[in-house]
Scaffold this motif. Structure first.
Motif, mmCIF file in Angstrom:
data_model
loop_
_atom_site.group_PDB
_atom_site.id
_atom_site.type_symbol
_atom_site.label_atom_id
_atom_site.label_comp_id
_atom_site.label_asym_id
_atom_site.label_seq_id
_atom_site.Cartn_x
_atom_site.Cartn_y
_atom_site.Cartn_z
ATOM 1 N N ARG A 3 1.033 -1.221 0.185
ATOM 2 C CA ARG A 3 -0.052 0.075 -0.236
ATOM 3 C C ARG A 3 0.913 1.070 -0.071
ATOM 4 O O ARG A 3 0.495 2.263 -0.661
ATOM 5 C CB ARG A 3 -0.857 0.180 1.220
ATOM 6 N N THR A 6 1.891 1.598 -3.669
ATOM 7 C CA THR A 6 1.085 2.147 -4.314
ATOM 8 C C THR A 6 0.663 3.565 -4.283
ATOM 9 O O THR A 6 0.429 4.276 -5.010
ATOM 10 C CB THR A 6 -0.379 1.221 -3.753
ATOM 11 N N SER A 10 1.385 6.072 -7.193
ATOM 12 C CA SER A 10 0.300 6.921 -7.735
ATOM 13 C C SER A 10 0.456 8.306 -7.638
ATOM 14 O O SER A 10 0.091 9.140 -8.396
ATOM 15 C CB SER A 10 -1.022 6.119 -7.125
ATOM 16 N N ALA A 108 -6.332 5.828 -6.443
ATOM 17 C CA ALA A 108 -5.401 5.035 -5.592
ATOM 18 C C ALA A 108 -4.698 5.739 -4.700
ATOM 19 O O ALA A 108 -4.320 5.224 -3.599
ATOM 20 C CB ALA A 108 -4.264 4.460 -6.766
#
Length: 129
Positions: A3, A6, A10, A108
């Motif tokens: 996470r 990510t 992003s 995201a």
């Protein structure tokens, strides 16, 4: 850990998209004014959008204030949504691709922000399942 990756990936791509757009607005102002006019928007929005895009990126990356960061996310969301809608309404489907990519990156980034930042947002992602 995924996470965090990510979030940072992003957020980095979203920031690059917005900073590249602001740079284009600064270097190609007349072309952008014409493009905005073809979408039905007034040309005086060019400097306003240019400044808003840079400030939005700064607010999200610096996260000095969580409420300001969340406001920047909201502003970007509405900007990308309106951009997508404007391109679709004039029949320019290909022009809406950056907005769709930006929306994906924005979602995201927003949903994974609490896993990567020390200052937590009061809006955690909704648990599904």
């Amino acid at each position: 850990m995924p996470r965090k990756y990510t979030y940072w990936i992003s957020t980095a791509f979203l920031s690059l998209l917005y900073l590249a757009s602001a740079t284009l607005y600064a270097t190609q102002a007349d072309t952008i004014r014409q493009a905005l006019a073809s979408l039905g928007y007034p040309g005086y929005l060019v400097p306003v959008l240019m400044v808003a895009k840079v400030l939005g990126v700064v607010a999200i990356l610096s996260r000095v204030n969580v409420a300001l960061s969340n406001l920047a996310y909201a502003g970007m969301f509405y900007h990308l949504l309106l951009s997508f809608s404007a391109h679709i309404n004039v029949g320019d489907g290909a022009g809406s691709v950056p907005a769709v990519i930006g929306l994906g990156l924005l979602i995201a980034s927003f949903l994974t922000q609490n896993s990567a930042r020390a200052k937590q947002s009061p809006y955690p992602p909704i648990a599904v399942g």
